[in-house]
Design an enzyme around this catalytic site. Structure first.
Site, mmCIF file in Angstrom:
data_model
loop_
_atom_site.group_PDB
_atom_site.id
_atom_site.type_symbol
_atom_site.label_atom_id
_atom_site.label_comp_id
_atom_site.label_asym_id
_atom_site.label_seq_id
_atom_site.Cartn_x
_atom_site.Cartn_y
_atom_site.Cartn_z
ATOM 1 N N ALA A 184 63.696 -67.862 -10.254
ATOM 2 C CA ALA A 184 63.616 -67.415 -8.815
ATOM 3 C C ALA A 184 64.789 -68.313 -7.799
ATOM 4 O O ALA A 184 64.690 -67.902 -6.523
ATOM 5 C CB ALA A 184 62.444 -67.795 -8.312
ATOM 6 N N ASN A 209 58.889 -72.743 -15.199
ATOM 7 C CA ASN A 209 59.261 -73.375 -14.027
ATOM 8 C C ASN A 209 58.307 -72.542 -13.024
ATOM 9 O O ASN A 209 57.723 -73.463 -12.098
ATOM 10 C CB ASN A 209 60.964 -73.326 -13.791
ATOM 11 N N ASP A 210 58.921 -71.570 -12.634
ATOM 12 C CA ASP A 210 58.484 -70.789 -11.321
ATOM 13 C C ASP A 210 56.931 -70.547 -11.231
ATOM 14 O O ASP A 210 56.286 -70.538 -10.375
ATOM 15 C CB ASP A 210 58.977 -69.467 -11.227
ATOM 16 N N VAL A 211 56.238 -70.213 -12.534
ATOM 17 C CA VAL A 211 55.052 -70.026 -12.636
ATOM 18 C C VAL A 211 53.811 -71.218 -12.495
ATOM 19 O O VAL A 211 52.854 -71.031 -12.563
ATOM 20 C CB VAL A 211 54.545 -69.470 -13.849
#
Length: 465
Positions: free
Chosen positions: A435, A394-396
């Protein structure tokens, strides 16, 4: 009992083996060999330590029993622990290293004669300084690792916990640790020793609670460094060369890894270790983004896109780890390759919850090393790829890291998956990642969301292929 000179030689051999272990662990191909060197070095160090101690006949059996108990517990945990829980395990073991350093410091302070450090109230100055530093760093490592464990385990919120005046308070406590160490060395007061430990435990909690989920992999490597320095400090107290060497290697390698990761994430090392990231306000348009439509599909749609692709890039993340989907993913990739489709894996340095988390999972599924590429090696290839298969990362993969200065992940290099012709994103829901922010990639025109368990979806795609 063996002589001091012979002990020094064996400790040197042990230190060389530890260095070779680190060298081996730098590459997946040599990681097994690196582990072997590390195990052999530790066996030599423990054996020499036992043989170096005189008049130990009465306590030998007791220590051996506890050594076996601890070893069996560690082996059982390592055997039973799922790969998804590896970050929590690492944080938990770091806490034990810190606690061990604290216990050794307490023992040395209360009974310095047993360690040849002097007598109570008259401990050698150098030993007292080493003991104080080892105890303080060990206490910080213990309490900080406990918070990291609770955050990773989901017992405690992964969101930053902040309050007004937090940084000045942390600075004040750190200064007080220095002052307490100075006063302790001057007076050798037992009250000051216990206060130093209590304050060190407190600052460990306060340093980790404001660090957000996006920076947790850096925290893990940083705590690894702390545990090494704590061990090195206690090594000086015990006058144990192997412990000094091992602690210094762990401490320095952990610090270097933390710095490299911060640089790769466009983070300030000092801001991360002081809890400066993850606490920024998120942009106010996240609510409106949630109302935007997304395109969703099923396994048949995904299989159709992949069948007609010439190149596919797999982007694994923590969602793959949670679903234990690495073996199903390998089967899907093998099916694609049988259809002459080029497949490669893109690994972000902080994908998952600890450094190298995805590499370990893919190695467990026997994914060939030459198909796995780091961010800087493969990021330019997304623009020429037909399909990006994102499985829980997700965040990356969030483009907001490049566009929103108010985002807690702003400035962090991300995988440019949105540049692919088609993006298949496997996720249970539109919920934010660790995050705590919305992912712009969900709403791109070329993104097809596959809402399902990652393992089941991957298996269904393989059937359709």
């Amino acid at each position: 009992m063996i002589s001091a000179n012979l002990s020094a030689v064996f400790y040197l051999i042990s230190g060389v083996l530890f260095i070779l272990a680190l060298r081996g662990l730098s590459s997946p191909e040599t990681s097994r060999q690196g582990n072997f060197f590390g195990i052999l070095g530790m066996i030599i160090a423990i054996t020499v330590t036992f043989l170096s101690i005189g008049n130990f006949s009465n306590g030998f059996i007791v220590v051996l029993i506890f050594l076996l108990i601890g070893g069996l517990i560690g082996a059982f945990i390592a055997y039973k622990i799922p790969m998804t829980a590896m970050p929590e395990l690492v944080a938990g073991f770091h806490s034990l290293v810190g606690l061990a350093a604290v216990f050794v410091a307490i023992s040395a302070f209360l009974n310095p004669e047993a360690f040849n450090l002097g007598s109570p109230g008259n401990i050698k100055l150098g030993s007292l300084i080493e003991m104080s530093i080892g105890a303080a760093v060990g206490a910080i490592t213990f309490s900080g690792s406990i918070i990291a464990f609770l955050k990773l385990q989901g017992i405690m919120s992964g969101s930053p916990i902040t309050f007004k005046g937090q940084h000045p308070l942390n600075a004040l406590i750190l200064i007080s640790i220095v002052i307490l160490t100075y006063l302790l060395c001057s007076t050798q007061s037992s009250n000051l020793f216990w206060i130093l430990l209590a304050v060190s435990f407190l600052i460990g909690f306060l340093l980790i609670i404001p660090i957000g989920g996006a920076d947790m992999p850096v925290v893990i490597s940083m705590l690894n460094s702390y545990s090494g320095w704590a061990a090195a400090g206690i090594g000086f107290t015990l006058e144990n060369t192997a412990l000094i060497i091992t602690g210094a290697l762990v401490g320095s390698s952990g610090a270097i890894l933390s710095y490299i990761m911060c640089k790769g994430m466009n983070r300030s090392f000092f801001n991360v270790i002081l809890g400066g990231f993850g606490a920024t306000e998120q942009s106010g348009n996240s609510q409106s983004k949630e109302q935007r439509p997304v395109k969703s599909g099923n396994a048949d749609d995904a299989a159709f896109l992949m069948k007609n692709a010439s190149s596919v890039i797999i982007v694994p993340g923590y969602g793959m780890a949670v679903a234990q989907a690495q073996h199903a993913l390998r089967e899907m990739v093998d099916t694609l390759k049988k259809n002459d489709i080029k497949v490669s894996y893109a690994i972000h340095p902080v994908a998952g919850r600890m450094p190298g988390h995805m590499n370990v999972l893919l190695a467990e599924a026997n994914v060939p090393y030459d198909e796995v590429f780091e961010l800087e090696e493969i990021n330019n290839d997304f623009a020429n790829a037909d399909v990006a298969f994102v499985i829980g990362a997700n965040d990356v993969t969030n483009p907001v890291a490049k566009t929103d200065p108010q985002s807690p992940i702003y400035g962090m290099p991300v995988l440019d998956v949105e540049k692919c012709k088609s993006v298949l994103f496997v996720k249970r829901s539109l919920s934010p990642g660790y995050a705590g922010i919305d992912n712009d990639l969900f709403y791109k025109e070329n993104t097809l969301m596959l809402f399902a368990d990652a393992k089941k979806m991957t298996e269904d795609i393989t059937k359709n292929l």
